[in-house]
Write a protein that holds these residues in place. Structure first.
Motif, short mmCIF file in Angstrom:
data_model
loop_
_atom_site.label_atom_id
_atom_site.label_comp_id
_atom_site.label_asym_id
_atom_site.label_seq_id
_atom_site.Cartn_x
_atom_site.Cartn_y
_atom_site.Cartn_z
N ARG A 1 -14.13 -8.53 -2.20
CA ARG A 1 -13.02 -7.83 -1.57
C ARG A 1 -13.09 -7.95 -0.05
O ARG A 1 -14.15 -8.13 0.53
CB ARG A 1 -12.94 -6.38 -2.01
N VAL B 1 -9.37 -11.25 -11.76
CA VAL B 1 -9.22 -11.02 -10.32
C VAL B 1 -10.55 -11.34 -9.64
O VAL B 1 -11.58 -10.75 -9.96
CB VAL B 1 -8.78 -9.57 -10.04
N SER C 1 -7.41 -5.19 0.63
CA SER C 1 -6.81 -3.86 0.72
C SER C 1 -6.76 -3.42 2.18
O SER C 1 -7.15 -4.14 3.08
CB SER C 1 -7.61 -2.87 -0.11
N ALA D 1 -4.21 -8.56 -5.01
CA ALA D 1 -5.22 -9.04 -5.95
C ALA D 1 -4.96 -10.51 -6.25
O ALA D 1 -3.81 -10.91 -6.47
CB ALA D 1 -5.18 -8.21 -7.23
N GLU E 1 -3.82 -1.24 -5.18
CA GLU E 1 -5.02 -1.43 -4.36
C GLU E 1 -4.79 -2.36 -3.17
O GLU E 1 -5.60 -2.40 -2.27
CB GLU E 1 -6.17 -2.00 -5.21
N THR F 1 -9.81 -8.97 -3.98
CA THR F 1 -8.83 -7.95 -3.66
C THR F 1 -8.85 -7.74 -2.16
O THR F 1 -9.92 -7.58 -1.56
CB THR F 1 -9.15 -6.62 -4.38
#
Length: 167
Positions: free
Chosen positions: A162, A30, A35, A48, A45, A33
């Motif tokens: 992220r 991954v 979110s 991903a 979460e 991510t």
């Protein structure tokens, strides 16, 4: 009347459900991510993505100079616009976060088709953590004078891992 009910049940409801289908699960490492307020997800979460999944969203490349590199560089990645569209994000703001926890707020208005990309390759090679990778938010600085500002440079996060979609 029955025809209309049947139409909605057999045509529209499945179409709406398909548009909100979850993403496939990542098979590789991954890299990103997403979110927060994300309508389309594939994990508790959020959403991903491995490299294959990011590539599947569409690949964009451009050449530009940066203040962190020497000479023109060719960046390849997924446009921020395509990522946000695939996740059906239509409002809020983005908080991009790097491996070292550096973060910057990116307005959703920046996610335009000819705007920034989440690059995974520079000059034809995947970027390592030592080389500002594996992901780097890069704007086409040379194409638009408004992208050559301290505000935009601060949004150009390398070692991105992220994004949080905030209200």
């Amino acid at each position: 009347m029955f025809r209309w009910v049947a139409f909605y049940v057999f045509c529209l409801i499945p179409a709406l459900a398909a548009s909100a289908m979850p993403l496939e699960k990542p098979e590789g490492a991954v890299l990103l991510t997403v979110s927060g307020a994300v309508p389309v997800t594939n994990s508790p979460e959020g959403a991903a993505f491995d490299l294959h999944m990011l590539e599947a969203l569409g690949t964009t490349s451009f050449t530009t100079n940066t203040i962190w590199t020497e000479g023109p560089q060719r960046f390849t990645g997924v446009s921020l616009h395509d990522l946000i569209t695939a996740l059906q994000v239509t409002e809020g703001k983005l908080r991009a976060v790097a491996i070292n926890e550096y973060s910057a707020e990116i307005p959703l208005d920046d996610a335009v088709s000819e705007g920034p990309i989440i690059a995974w390759a520079r000059n034809g090679s995947l970027m390592s953590v030592r080389d500002k990778g594996p992901l780097w938010i890069v704007y086409p600085y040379d194409d638009h004078p408004e992208y050559r500002s301290e505000i935009i440079f601060a949004r150009s996060i390398w070692q991105l891992n992220r994004i949080v979609v905030e209200p």
